[in-house]
Design a protein around this motif. Sequence first.
Motif: not given
Lengths: 358, 181
Positions: A22, A24, A53, A57-63, A66-67
Motif C-alpha cells: 500500500l 503506507t 493482496f 484490497s480491490v486494487n486500492q493502489g499504492n499511496i 498516487q501522491l
Amino acid sequence: MRFNEFQAEDFVCDQSFQEYCLGTNSHSVIFWENWISSHPQKQIDIEEATRLFALLSVNQGNIKEQLWQLKKGLDNSDAFRVQVSSRKQPKPRRWLPAFLKISVPLAAASIFLLAYQRRWFSAASSSKNSEINYYHTGEGKQTLVLDDGSLVTLQKHSSLTLHDHFSSTNRTVFLKGQAYFNVSPNKNLPFVVQTNLTRITVLSTSFSVREDLEKGISETILISGKVVVNSNRHPEDPVTILPHQKFVYQRFRDNGLPKPSIGNRPPDEVGIQKLEKGNSEISWIRKKIDISNQNLEQIAAILQKWYGITILFDDKEVKSYRYTGVFQHENILSILKTLQMSYPFHFRVADNKIYISK
Amino acid sequence: MNAALKEQWDELRKGNKEALFSLYNSMYFHLVRYGLLQRAEEELVKDCINQLFLKLWEKQNTLSEVHDVKSYLLTAFRRLIQDELAYQQKMDVALLYLADSGPQNELSYEELLINSQQSDLLKKKLHQAIDQLTPKQKEHIKLKFFEGLTYEQIAQQNTLSVKTAYNTIYDAIKTLRKLLK
C-alpha cells in the motif's frame, strides 16, 4: 531469516508486507524492495502474494505512487498558471542578505555562499515535515533538491524513495535506476544510498549510481570525495572508492539463464576500474554548457531542460540580464551561484523549484 | 481524526501545500473505498481522487470553513465521480448510480471483489472460493484487506486475541490461495 521459509499466504498476512503493497510505511517499502531483489528464488511466491493482496484490497493502489501523481499534476497546473499570469508570491520571500551583492574574490565568496546556503536549507527543513518522499521520473530526467540541501539528478525511468524523517534522524534514500548525487556534507548524519544490490555510504561527495536489475549489475562512479560501498549479499566486506574510479558489482544469478558478463569477469564479482578521461558513461550528467551573451531567461531554459528542474522568475526585469561563461562538471546551484558573481540576482529553492528574482 | 483533518483543512486554506499532501495521506484510502463501493472502476476512482485534490489546491483561497472535513470531501468526491461517469457517456451507469445513491445501496465487499474481476472464469472461481469461507473469515478478510485495519484493531473490535485474529485470516488466505490456483 524467517522470511526465507515464507510461502505466498505468509507474505499476504504479514503486516509490513501489506504496508509495502500500500506504500503506507517507508520503512516497510524500503525493507521489502531490498529483500525481494536479494531473494530472487522467492520471486514466484512474492508475485503470487502481491496478486492476492491486490485482489483482496480491490486494487486500492499504492499511496506513495498516487501522491507522486498528484504532485506531478500540481506542478503542471502551477506551471500553467505562471504562464497565464505573472506570479504573485503568497508567502514572504526569503532573500539572501543584500551584502552578498558586492562582488568579492571568487573562491572566498563561493565558500561563504555554500556555508550560508547550507544553513538556509537546514532552517527551511526543520520547519516542515515533508509529506513527499517518493519521486519517479518518466521520459525525462529530473533534479531534486532534498531537505538536507543535497542535489539528486534522477535519470529517466528511475525512482527515489526517502526514508521516514529524512534529514532529521537519517539521510537514507532508496534508488531504483540511475542517479547522480551531489551530497551536502554532514559528518553526524551519513548519506546512505540503498539500492537493490548495494549500499553506498557517502562521506561528502558527488557520484553517480547505475543499477541494471535485468543484468544484476550495480555501478558506482565517484567524481569527488569518498564513498564506501557494501554489497547487500556481502555487507561484511566494504569497498572504499576514490575519485574517478568506477565500482562494479555483479550479482551471481542461478536462474539457469546464461550468465551476463562484463568483460570476462566471473559472476558475483566486485571490481574497481579506473575511469578514462572523457568517459562517456557520466556524460548524461556532465555536459559542457556554453553560454555566450545570452539572457537569463534563455539560460534558465537551457538549465531547466538539462537538469530537469523548474525555474521560475519572480521578477520580469531579471530575465534580461546577460551572461557569458562556460560550465563543465557543475551542478545547477553552483552554476547559478557563479552567474550571481558576475551580475547579481537572487534565487531560492522551494518545493523543488528554483525562483529567480532581482 | 476529525480534529487533525480540520487542522489540515485550515492550513490548506492558508495556502500550505504540505497540508494538502497531509490531507491526501489521511483521506486517500477512505476515498478509494468509498468510490469503489459506489460502483466506480478502480482507475476512475484514483483519477477522481487526484482531480479532487488538484481542484482543492486551485480553489485554496475560496475554500470555506468546514466542520466535518471528511463528509465534505466524500460528498465533493461523489459529485466528481458522478460528473466523470456522465462525461464518459456511461449514461446507463450514471443513471443507475443516480437512481440509487445512498449508503444502503452500496455494494457489499463480496460483490465488489467479484465485480472487480475482468474474466468470467475468475469471477466464478472467486465466487466459489469465497463460499468456502466462514462468515467470520469473510468479515475478518474485509476488515484486514479492504478497511486496512491492523491485527490489533481487528482483535479489539471483535474482542479476540491478536493471535486468533491472525489465525482466522491466515486460514482464510490459505483456503483462497488453494482454490484460486
